[in-house]
Scaffold this motif. Structure first.
Motif, PDB file in Angstrom:
ATOM      1  N   VAL A 173       0.810  -1.220   0.000  1.00 56.61           N
ATOM      2  CA  VAL A 173       0.000   0.000   0.000  1.00 56.61           C
ATOM      3  C   VAL A 173       0.843   1.269   0.000  1.00 56.61           C
ATOM      4  CG1 VAL A 173      -1.696   1.331   1.299  1.00 56.61           C
ATOM      5  CG2 VAL A 173      -1.973  -1.119   1.055  1.00 56.61           C
ATOM      6  N   GLY A 174       1.872   1.331   0.809  1.00 59.37           N
ATOM      7  CA  GLY A 174       2.668   2.543   0.918  1.00 59.37           C
ATOM      8  C   GLY A 174       3.759   2.687  -0.121  1.00 59.37           C
ATOM      9  N   GLU A 175       3.909   1.708  -0.992  1.00 60.86           N
ATOM     10  CA  GLU A 175       4.979   1.728  -1.985  1.00 60.86           C
ATOM     11  C   GLU A 175       4.607   2.577  -3.202  1.00 60.86           C
ATOM     12  OE1 GLU A 175       7.934   0.213  -1.631  1.00 60.86           O
ATOM     13  OE2 GLU A 175       7.379  -0.640   0.304  1.00 60.86           O
ATOM     14  N   ASP A 176       5.606   3.243  -3.786  1.00 62.30           N
ATOM     15  CA  ASP A 176       5.395   3.927  -5.055  1.00 62.30           C
ATOM     16  C   ASP A 176       5.080   2.890  -6.115  1.00 62.30           C
ATOM     17  OD1 ASP A 176       5.894   6.471  -4.054  1.00 62.30           O
ATOM     18  OD2 ASP A 176       8.051   6.323  -4.455  1.00 62.30           O
ATOM     19  N   ILE A 177       4.386   3.312  -7.153  1.00 60.34           N
ATOM     20  CA  ILE A 177       3.981   2.371  -8.192  1.00 60.34           C
ATOM     21  C   ILE A 177       5.170   1.640  -8.807  1.00 60.34           C
ATOM     22  CG2 ILE A 177       3.972   4.040 -10.096  1.00 60.34           C
ATOM     23  CD1 ILE A 177       1.327   2.650 -11.006  1.00 60.34           C
ATOM     24  N   GLU A 178       6.315   2.316  -8.886  1.00 65.09           N
ATOM     25  CA  GLU A 178       7.512   1.698  -9.452  1.00 65.09           C
ATOM     26  C   GLU A 178       8.118   0.647  -8.525  1.00 65.09           C
ATOM     27  OE1 GLU A 178       7.351   5.109  -8.922  1.00 65.09           O
ATOM     28  OE2 GLU A 178       6.655   5.642 -10.933  1.00 65.09           O
ATOM     29  N   GLU A 179       7.829   0.744  -7.241  1.00 65.11           N
ATOM     30  CA  GLU A 179       8.404  -0.146  -6.236  1.00 65.11           C
ATOM     31  C   GLU A 179       7.500  -1.327  -5.869  1.00 65.11           C
ATOM     32  OE1 GLU A 179      11.536   0.315  -5.129  1.00 65.11           O
ATOM     33  OE2 GLU A 179      11.639   2.023  -6.493  1.00 65.11           O
ATOM     34  N   ARG A 180       6.254  -1.294  -6.294  1.00 62.02           N
ATOM     35  CA  ARG A 180       5.309  -2.350  -5.943  1.00 62.02           C
ATOM     36  C   ARG A 180       5.654  -3.658  -6.627  1.00 62.02           C
ATOM     37  NH1 ARG A 180      -0.087   0.907  -7.444  1.00 62.02           N
ATOM     38  NH2 ARG A 180       0.012   2.462  -5.809  1.00 62.02           N
ATOM     39  N   ALA A 181       5.225  -4.735  -6.014  1.00 57.96           N
ATOM     40  CA  ALA A 181       5.350  -6.047  -6.640  1.00 57.96           C
ATOM     41  C   ALA A 181       4.477  -6.087  -7.898  1.00 57.96           C
ATOM     42  CB  ALA A 181       4.904  -7.131  -5.659  1.00 57.96           C
ATOM     43  N   MET A 182       4.852  -6.925  -8.831  1.00 56.57           N
ATOM     44  CA  MET A 182       4.081  -7.062 -10.064  1.00 56.57           C
ATOM     45  C   MET A 182       2.641  -7.450  -9.733  1.00 56.57           C
ATOM     46  SD  MET A 182       4.967  -9.347 -13.401  1.00 56.57           S
ATOM     47  CE  MET A 182       4.597 -10.940 -12.713  1.00 56.57           C
ATOM     48  N   SER A 183       1.708  -6.779 -10.351  1.00 57.96           N
ATOM     49  CA  SER A 183       0.270  -7.043 -10.168  1.00 57.96           C
ATOM     50  C   SER A 183      -0.201  -6.785  -8.737  1.00 57.96           C
ATOM     51  CB  SER A 183      -0.088  -8.475 -10.579  1.00 57.96           C
ATOM     52  OG  SER A 183       0.248  -8.703 -11.917  1.00 57.96           O
ATOM     53  N   ALA A 184       0.449  -5.887  -8.020  1.00 54.95           N
ATOM     54  CA  ALA A 184       0.068  -5.594  -6.635  1.00 54.95           C
ATOM     55  C   ALA A 184      -1.287  -4.918  -6.538  1.00 54.95           C
ATOM     56  CB  ALA A 184       1.131  -4.726  -5.968  1.00 54.95           C
ATOM     57  N   VAL A 185      -1.726  -4.303  -7.627  1.00 56.07           N
ATOM     58  CA  VAL A 185      -3.029  -3.649  -7.675  1.00 56.07           C
ATOM     59  C   VAL A 185      -3.775  -4.179  -8.887  1.00 56.07           C
ATOM     60  CG1 VAL A 185      -4.236  -1.450  -7.891  1.00 56.07           C
ATOM     61  CG2 VAL A 185      -2.135  -1.574  -6.572  1.00 56.07           C
ATOM     62  N   SER A 186      -5.050  -4.465  -8.694  1.00 51.66           N
ATOM     63  CA  SER A 186      -5.870  -4.977  -9.780  1.00 51.66           C
ATOM     64  C   SER A 186      -7.226  -4.289  -9.745  1.00 51.66           C
ATOM     65  CB  SER A 186      -6.033  -6.493  -9.617  1.00 51.66           C
ATOM     66  OG  SER A 186      -6.856  -7.016 -10.615  1.00 51.66           O
ATOM     67  N   TYR A 187      -7.781  -4.053 -10.920  1.00 50.99           N
ATOM     68  CA  TYR A 187      -9.108  -3.456 -11.040  1.00 50.99           C
ATOM     69  C   TYR A 187     -10.016  -4.417 -11.820  1.00 50.99           C
ATOM     70  CZ  TYR A 187      -6.826   0.804  -9.499  1.00 50.99           C
ATOM     71  OH  TYR A 187      -6.126   1.722  -8.783  1.00 50.99           O
ATOM     72  N   PRO A 188     -10.479  -5.473 -11.176  1.00 47.63           N
ATOM     73  CA  PRO A 188     -11.322  -6.457 -11.872  1.00 47.63           C
ATOM     74  C   PRO A 188     -12.627  -5.811 -12.352  1.00 47.63           C
ATOM     75  CG  PRO A 188     -10.618  -7.277  -9.725  1.00 47.63           C
ATOM     76  CD  PRO A 188     -10.256  -5.835  -9.785  1.00 47.63           C
ATOM     77  N   VAL A 189     -13.092  -6.248 -13.506  1.00 42.51           N
ATOM     78  CA  VAL A 189     -14.327  -5.690 -14.057  1.00 42.51           C
ATOM     79  C   VAL A 189     -15.564  -6.482 -13.626  1.00 42.51           C
ATOM     80  CG1 VAL A 189     -13.214  -4.590 -16.022  1.00 42.51           C
ATOM     81  CG2 VAL A 189     -14.012  -6.942 -16.221  1.00 42.51           C
ATOM     82  N   SER A 190     -15.348  -7.620 -12.949  1.00 49.99           N
ATOM     83  CA  SER A 190     -16.478  -8.419 -12.471  1.00 49.99           C
ATOM     84  C   SER A 190     -16.075  -9.111 -11.170  1.00 49.99           C
ATOM     85  CB  SER A 190     -16.864  -9.472 -13.510  1.00 49.99           C
ATOM     86  OG  SER A 190     -15.827 -10.433 -13.641  1.00 49.99           O
ATOM     87  N   SER A 191     -17.051  -9.679 -10.498  1.00 47.19           N
ATOM     88  CA  SER A 191     -16.745 -10.382  -9.250  1.00 47.19           C
ATOM     89  C   SER A 191     -15.893 -11.619  -9.506  1.00 47.19           C
ATOM     90  CB  SER A 191     -18.026 -10.746  -8.502  1.00 47.19           C
ATOM     91  OG  SER A 191     -18.864 -11.533  -9.317  1.00 47.19           O
TER      92      SER A 191
END
Length: 81
Positions: free
Chosen positions: A50-68
């Motif tokens: 959560v506190g990491e810059d986007i460049e420092e995050r693990a691969m795929s650390a954030v996802s925006y799924p379009v469905s459940s």
């Protein structure tokens, strides 16, 4: 209840490793490479990144799924990484 539908590992991950959130303007600007993320869109992210810059995050650390079902698929990808 989660234990009725999810494995013990998935229950642990859901409770301790993942956060749900709504995209803010900064998220849209930094994360939307193809313009598919909109303001207030629900996303899931690694609780440890959560506190990491986007460049420092693990691969795929954030996802925006379009469905459940996309939520489950995102978590499955995290388990493989």
């Amino acid at each position: 209840a989660d234990p009725e539908w999810l494995s013990e590992l998935n229950c642990y991950i859901r409770m301790n490793c993942i956060q749900a959130f709504s995209a803010e303007q900064d998220d849209v600007l930094k994360s939307s490479k193809r313009g598919r993320i909109s303001l207030k869109q629900v996303g899931i992210r690694c609780a440890f990144c959560v506190g990491e810059d986007i460049e420092e995050r693990a691969m795929s650390a954030v996802s925006y799924p379009v469905s459940s079902s996309g939520i489950y698929e995102s978590v499955k990808r995290w388990l493989k990484i």
